[in-house]
Enzyme design. Structure first.
Site, mmCIF file in Angstrom:
data_model
loop_
_atom_site.group_PDB
_atom_site.id
_atom_site.type_symbol
_atom_site.label_atom_id
_atom_site.label_comp_id
_atom_site.label_asym_id
_atom_site.label_seq_id
_atom_site.Cartn_x
_atom_site.Cartn_y
_atom_site.Cartn_z
ATOM 1 N N GLY A 182 -25.338 25.198 5.967
ATOM 2 C CA GLY A 182 -26.348 24.935 4.941
ATOM 3 C C GLY A 182 -25.798 24.662 3.558
ATOM 4 O O GLY A 182 -26.543 24.294 2.657
ATOM 5 N N ASP A 237 0.880 -1.148 0.000
ATOM 6 C CA ASP A 237 0.000 0.000 0.000
ATOM 7 C C ASP A 237 0.935 1.219 0.000
ATOM 8 O O ASP A 237 2.079 1.116 0.405
ATOM 9 C CB ASP A 237 -0.837 -0.077 1.281
ATOM 10 C CG ASP A 237 -1.584 1.197 1.581
ATOM 11 O OD1 ASP A 237 -2.390 1.605 0.740
ATOM 12 O OD2 ASP A 237 -1.359 1.762 2.663
ATOM 13 N N VAL A 249 -14.069 13.257 1.411
ATOM 14 C CA VAL A 249 -15.152 13.462 2.378
ATOM 15 C C VAL A 249 -16.146 14.494 1.864
ATOM 16 O O VAL A 249 -15.811 15.354 1.040
ATOM 17 C CB VAL A 249 -14.605 13.933 3.756
ATOM 18 C CG1 VAL A 249 -13.868 12.809 4.452
ATOM 19 C CG2 VAL A 249 -13.696 15.143 3.605
HETATM 20 P P1 ADP Z 1 -3.649 4.701 -0.113
HETATM 21 O O1 ADP Z 1 -4.235 3.624 -0.938
HETATM 22 O O2 ADP Z 1 -2.465 5.313 -0.801
HETATM 23 O O3 ADP Z 1 -3.324 4.281 1.288
HETATM 24 P P2 ADP Z 1 -6.281 5.895 0.473
HETATM 25 O O4 ADP Z 1 -7.046 4.758 -0.096
HETATM 26 O O5 ADP Z 1 -6.332 6.096 1.929
HETATM 27 O O6 ADP Z 1 -4.755 5.895 -0.042
HETATM 28 O O7 ADP Z 1 -6.804 7.248 -0.211
HETATM 29 C C1 ADP Z 1 -6.801 7.381 -1.621
HETATM 30 C C2 ADP Z 1 -7.093 8.781 -2.060
HETATM 31 O O8 ADP Z 1 -8.435 9.128 -1.702
HETATM 32 C C3 ADP Z 1 -6.226 9.835 -1.406
HETATM 33 O O9 ADP Z 1 -5.048 10.034 -2.114
HETATM 34 C C4 ADP Z 1 -7.127 11.061 -1.476
HETATM 35 O O10 ADP Z 1 -7.068 11.647 -2.748
HETATM 36 C C5 ADP Z 1 -8.511 10.476 -1.291
HETATM 37 N N1 ADP Z 1 -8.936 10.503 0.111
HETATM 38 C C6 ADP Z 1 -9.197 9.454 0.890
HETATM 39 N N2 ADP Z 1 -9.599 9.833 2.118
HETATM 40 C C7 ADP Z 1 -9.565 11.192 2.115
HETATM 41 C C8 ADP Z 1 -9.863 12.209 3.093
HETATM 42 N N3 ADP Z 1 -10.269 11.917 4.329
HETATM 43 N N4 ADP Z 1 -9.713 13.489 2.727
HETATM 44 C C9 ADP Z 1 -9.296 13.792 1.497
HETATM 45 N N5 ADP Z 1 -9.024 12.904 0.551
HETATM 46 C C10 ADP Z 1 -9.155 11.618 0.838
HETATM 47 MG MG MG Z 2 -3.085 3.461 3.448
#
Ligand code: ADP
Ligand code: MG
Length: 704
Positions: A463, A387, A457
């Site tokens: 509002g 990952d 998110v």
């Molecule tokens: P990885 O597979 O590299 O561990 P994640 O699956 O956690 O990454 O997240 C993938 C992508 O989704 C991030 O690079 C981001 O663009 C978006 N993302 C996920 N969670 C959030 C969050 N809480 N706020 C903003 N972007 C998010």
């Molecule tokens: Mg991760």
């Protein structure tokens, strides 16, 4: 339903363990039994309404072993029995030595040799024969029986000295085996000794010394310099430097200040701290790790089950061969020798000793491998998938740039983003909240907080909707990116940054660029995996966008990259790799990759100290986030697999050769007994090599 674990002394071979298991299974009210010779332990699930633990214990003792319910009793009992056995083995040896010398030098009257040797046979053979008889009463044929028959036959034909030597060798071999096995499983007992017996608890202004079992959640525990920490908790006062190596294997001590989490089993090196206990007794980190390791070491692997099944047919088959040889040659000595050399002890010991040693060695480095099956699979892994966020990178991104669009000031962009992330646990969220704090922005709580896993998110604020995330989240919401925004994002992403889009009221108001530094050990870890040559695939799967992912992969030397994946996509891709014949290890930090960890042939979760380690979906749990442990665990698996194969091949070859030699009358009884015990010992010592197999990470600059 109640589960008890008995520590058993006196089991001398894998077949003894089977005997105990069979006898306990036959009891009414006993539902599940797991007996391990190597761990000298029986775990029994029983219905206390039908059968009491004491009755179960009696049943074990009726077979000629001693059983104790608590590990403390067991150690005392084991050392008492051990001393007795050592003493009687020495006396038997001395008697035989004198008997032999008497014959050789012609000392004393002619009956002296026979008398001394006969006495040695009775003294040493008594316990062996009684075990054999008890086993026979349960219609089981054990090594003890074979040796007893052999010794009796030797006595019958007047060979007292030979009978004595056979008995002595069995005793000596058993003793050496037990000592070695004891040393091997020390790793688990080592963890138990990490806790002090008493702790200092502060109640009001007074301090009191209480037993470790009396500490309750919420108590304030005072720990001074040099003391071991007994509970999991948070530091509430004071500062300390804590050595966490007993449970994590991490060599560098860590600083602890108020607010920091602290774990049981670690040692306060310098300083005095007060800890508010959050977990006590069985719930503590050290207790859970101990339980996991003990359970893992007891779990039989596929190879072991095969060996056990084979061994079960082996003993009766050898009895038939021995009788046949007797009828053909008329030579009782040959038949007896066959019985002695045929016992498949080495075969039965080959796998469990290797599993216990390897899992124990890993545990000392903060690597929890959850069973013999997992260990064997680790050894067969040929594809490793990482990952990205939190695994290859530190998972502690920082905001590097904020770009406003459509005239919104950067303050507003950051404030909207921070409101959206206020309730999120993602590493990107903490980076944004940190920046907002740095800028002294007032962040109110959002309404209607929604996590879109792997994308971002969405919240409501005053509002209006705030959406924060990657391109796909914005596309889903039918919000288009301007060419200017797209150009900015591509530029940052090719540098390895992650960019997030902030939309407020259906309009993009800004972009936030974040950089997550690559872990220091990552490049070397990837190089090491490649150098091992067994991994056909080394890949990075991430939810981040392709450009960022490629930039990071390039700097790490990873060629296979899959980006823009949702947690479920990662799992599906891993399943596809497995279906194509790969044995895949997935390495992740548990955030957004739990499905992938659970799907992989081996899931390796890292940085798990402080989380509920026992609840993880992973097969291998790394307590620290030291990436170096990944190639180390894989290499250990390969070594363990090699040792297991060596042991089994050796045992089969050895037994067959010895049986042939014995049938041909080429080896005599005494030589047969010596060789047989030596073969068991050889297998155990070969397994013990695994205890030393875990390499520390090379120190930079030091020749390897
Ligand atoms: P990885 O597979 O590299 O561990 P994640 O699956 O956690 O990454 O997240 C993938 C992508 O989704 C991030 O690079 C981001 O663009 C978006 N993302 C996920 N969670 C959030 C969050 N809480 N706020 C903003 N972007 C998010
Ligand atoms: Mg991760």
């Amino acid at each position: 339903m109640n589960e008890v674990t008995f520590s058993i002394t006196g089991m001398s071979c894998g077949t003894c363990a089977d005997r105990v298991a069979d006898a306990l299974r036959a009891l009414e009210g006993v539902h599940a039994v797991d007996v391990s010779y190597v761990l000298a332990r029986a775990a029994v699930r029983h219905d206390p309404g039908v059968i009491q633990a004491a009755v179960v214990r009696k049943a074990i003792e009726k077979l000629g072993f001693t059983a104790a319910e608590t590990p403390e009793d067991a150690t005392a009992e084991a050392s008492r029995v051990g001393r007795l056995r050592i003493a009687s083995t020495i006396i038997v040896g001395l008697l035989l030595g004198v008997a032999w010398a008497a014959r050789f030098f012609g000392w004393g009257p002619s009956w002296l040799t026979g008398a001394l040797a006969g006495f040695a046979v009775v003294l040493g053979g008594y316990s062996i024969a009684s075990r054999a008889i008890r086993a026979a009463l349960h219609r089981q044929l054990s090594v003890d029986a074979l040796v007893t028959i052999a010794a009796l036959a030797a006595v019958a034909i007047g060979n007292y000295l030979e009978a004595g030597v056979v008995v002595f060798i069995l005793l000596l071999g058993e003793l050496l085996e037990e000592i070695t096995v004891f040393k091997t499983s020390k790793a688990i007992r080592g963890l138990a000794s990490l806790l002090p017996d008493t702790v200092t608890v502060k109640r009001g202004e007074t301090e009191a010394e209480v037993g470790i079992s009396e500490v309750a959640i919420g108590d304030i525990v005072v720990v001074r310099s040099g003391e071991r920490i007994a509970v999991d908790g948070d530091v509430v006062a004071g500062n300390a430097i804590v050595d966490q190596s007993p449970i994590t294997g991490e060599s560098l001590p860590v600083k602890k200040a108020p607010g920091d989490e602290i774990y049981s089993g670690t040692i306060n090196q310098i300083g005095a701290i007060e800890i508010r206990a959050t977990k006590v007794g069985k719930e503590t980190t050290v207790a859970k790790i101990k339980a996991m390791i003990a359970e893992a070491q007891g779990k039989k692997s596929a190879v072991q089950r095969q060996a056990d099944r084979f061994a079960a047919y082996f003993v009766p088959a050898m009895l038939v061969i021995a009788i046949a040889v007797y009828f053909v040659t008329g030579d009782i000595q040959r038949a007896i020798t066959i019985l002695i050399v045929a016992c498949p002890c080495a075969l039965v010991l080959g796998t469990p000793t290797a599993v216990v040693a390897a899992i124990g060695a890993a545990a000392r480095h903060g690597i929890v491998i959850r069973g013999g099956d997992v260990l064997e699979t680790l050894g067969r892994v040929n594809g490793v998938v990482f990952d990205k966020t939190g695994t290859l990178t530190c998972g502690a991104p920082r905001v590097t740039d904020i770009k406003s669009i459509c005239g919104h000031p950067p303050n507003d962009v950051l404030r909207f983003a921070a409101v959206a992330e206020k309730l999120s646990e993602h590493p990107l969220a903490s980076a944004i909240l940190d920046k907002a704090r740095e800028w002294d922005l007032l962040i109110s709580a959002p309404e209607d907080f929604q996590v879109q896993r792997g994308r971002g998110v969405e919240v409501k604020h005053d509002g209006l909707r705030i959406i924060l995330g990657n391109r796909s989240l914005l596309t889903e919401n039918a919000i288009a990116l301007s060419p200017e925004a797209e150009a900015y994002m591509q530029n940052r992403e090719s540098l390895g940054d992650t960019t997030l889009i902030v939309a407020h009221d259906k309009e993009i108001c800004g972009l936030i660029a974040l950089a997550d530094p690559i872990r220091e050990q990552a490049p070397e870890t990837i190089r090491n995996l490649r150098a091992s040559g067994v991994h056909r695939i080394i890949a990075m799967y991430t939810g981040d966008n392709h450009r960022t992912a490629s930039s990071i992969a390039r700097s790490l030397g990873i060629e296979e990259v899959a980006a823009g994946l949702l947690p479920q996509d990662k799992a599906n891709r891993i399943k596809a790799l497995s279906n194509n014949g790969h044995v895949v290890a997935m390495v992740g930090d548990g955030i957004n990759d739990a499905p992938a960890l659970a799907t992989a042939d081996v899931g390796i979760a890292m940085g798990m100290i402080g989380s509920d380690i026992a609840a993880q979906a992973a097969n291998v749990t790394l307590l620290t986030d030291d990436l170096w442990h990944v190639p180390a665990a894989l290499a250990l698996g390969r070594k363990a697999l090699a040792v297991i194969r060596q042991n089994i091949a050796f045992a089969m070859l050895f037994n067959t050769t010895m049986i042939l030699l014995a049938s041909g009358g080429i080896v005599c009884m005494v030589v047969g007994a010596v060789c047989h015990q030596a073969s068991s010992l050889f297998v155990i010592l070969n397994s013990m090599r695994l205890l030393l197999a875990m390499k520390r990470r090379p120190v930079p600059g030091e020749p390897r």
